[in-house]
Design a protein around this motif. Structure first.
Motif, PDB file in Angstrom:
ATOM      1  N   TYR A 101      69.766  69.845 -72.090  1.00  0.00           N
ATOM      2  CA  TYR A 101      71.019  68.585 -71.719  1.00  0.00           C
ATOM      3  C   TYR A 101      70.670  67.981 -70.464  1.00  0.00           C
ATOM      4  N   ALA A 102      70.595  66.850 -70.645  1.00  0.00           N
ATOM      5  CA  ALA A 102      70.311  65.869 -69.476  1.00  0.00           C
ATOM      6  C   ALA A 102      71.477  64.862 -69.355  1.00  0.00           C
ATOM      7  N   PHE A 103      71.831  64.423 -68.166  1.00  0.00           N
ATOM      8  CA  PHE A 103      72.824  63.626 -67.866  1.00  0.00           C
ATOM      9  C   PHE A 103      72.301  62.749 -66.326  1.00  0.00           C
ATOM     10  N   CYS A 113      69.012  67.931 -76.726  1.00  0.00           N
ATOM     11  CA  CYS A 113      67.759  67.949 -77.732  1.00  0.00           C
ATOM     12  C   CYS A 113      67.598  69.432 -78.006  1.00  0.00           C
ATOM     13  N   LEU A 114      66.974  69.615 -79.287  1.00  0.00           N
ATOM     14  CA  LEU A 114      66.889  71.096 -79.785  1.00  0.00           C
ATOM     15  C   LEU A 114      65.094  70.979 -79.913  1.00  0.00           C
ATOM     16  N   GLN A 115      64.451  72.027 -79.388  1.00  0.00           N
ATOM     17  CA  GLN A 115      62.970  72.205 -79.710  1.00  0.00           C
ATOM     18  C   GLN A 115      62.928  73.650 -79.884  1.00  0.00           C
ATOM     19  N   GLY A 116      62.461  74.048 -81.164  1.00  0.00           N
ATOM     20  CA  GLY A 116      62.393  75.417 -81.493  1.00  0.00           C
ATOM     21  C   GLY A 116      63.697  76.267 -81.148  1.00  0.00           C
ATOM     22  N   VAL A 140      72.846  65.296 -79.826  1.00  0.00           N
ATOM     23  CA  VAL A 140      73.818  64.107 -79.536  1.00  0.00           C
ATOM     24  C   VAL A 140      73.418  63.439 -78.331  1.00  0.00           C
ATOM     25  N   SER A 141      73.170  62.008 -78.303  1.00  0.00           N
ATOM     26  CA  SER A 141      72.832  61.326 -77.040  1.00  0.00           C
ATOM     27  C   SER A 141      73.722  60.214 -77.206  1.00  0.00           C
ATOM     28  N   THR A 194      70.037  68.546 -65.354  1.00  0.00           N
ATOM     29  CA  THR A 194      69.148  69.111 -66.602  1.00  0.00           C
ATOM     30  C   THR A 194      69.468  70.437 -66.837  1.00  0.00           C
ATOM     31  N   LEU A 195      69.834  71.009 -68.000  1.00  0.00           N
ATOM     32  CA  LEU A 195      69.728  72.331 -68.224  1.00  0.00           C
ATOM     33  C   LEU A 195      69.085  72.510 -69.521  1.00  0.00           C
TER      34      LEU A 195
END
Length: 162
Positions: A50-52, A42-45, A28-29, A62-63
């Motif tokens: 999470y970035a805000f 985002c999902l990678q592997g 979701v963005s 960022t998390l």
């Protein structure tokens, strides 16, 4: 693998909060506060990020978590909208990202979303995505399948992952 994760963390931490890194999927963005802020997940592997932050700038926060460490509530299959939410925990603060897709074909803006920030059971902020700005992989979020690949099973009865 360790080099890959370090590289991924570096890329996520220096990108403006607008797009997912190459090779990852957007969960979701959206823009918030009339475009002055951006939210990107985002999902990678097996890693979820999470970035805000301010639009066009490095993220304020960022998390990154393993899929097993991100709580997700999948759509239960009923209701006038399709929705899902997922939560990142960071030192006692919880960031719940959500999206919703109205099933009514006459709705002008069928997509909505946002983030709720909570600490100590108290809501600190609830930011809604700007109208028309939600970008999502949609139902079902690839996070659900990633959690299943990691060996987790969701129970509708208990609302939890085993």
């Amino acid at each position: 693998m360790r080099l890959f994760l370090c590289s991924f963390l570096f890329v996520v931490s220096v990108l403006p909060a607008v797009a997912c890194p190459v090779g990852s999927e957007t969960l979701v963005s959206c823009s918030l506060k009339n475009g002055s802020r951006m939210l990107t997940t985002c999902l990678q592997g097996d890693q979820v990020s999470y970035a805000f932050g301010r639009s066009g700038a490095a993220p304020d926060l960022t998390l990154q978590r393993n899929v097993r460490d991100v709580h997700m509530v999948p759509w239960p299959g009923i209701g006038r909208s399709i929705w899902e939410e997922f939560t990142f925990e960071n030192e006692g603060t919880y960031y719940t990202v959500y999206y919703s897709l109205e099933k009514d074909p006459d709705v002008e803006q069928p997509w909505s979303g946002g983030v709720i920030v909570e600490q100590g059971g108290r809501e600190l902020a609830h930011l809604h995505c700007d109208s028309g700005s939600v970008n999502s992989s949609g139902y079902a979020l690839p996070l659900f399948e990633a959690k299943e690949r990691a060996g987790q099973v969701y129970s509708l009865e208990t609302g939890s992952w085993q």
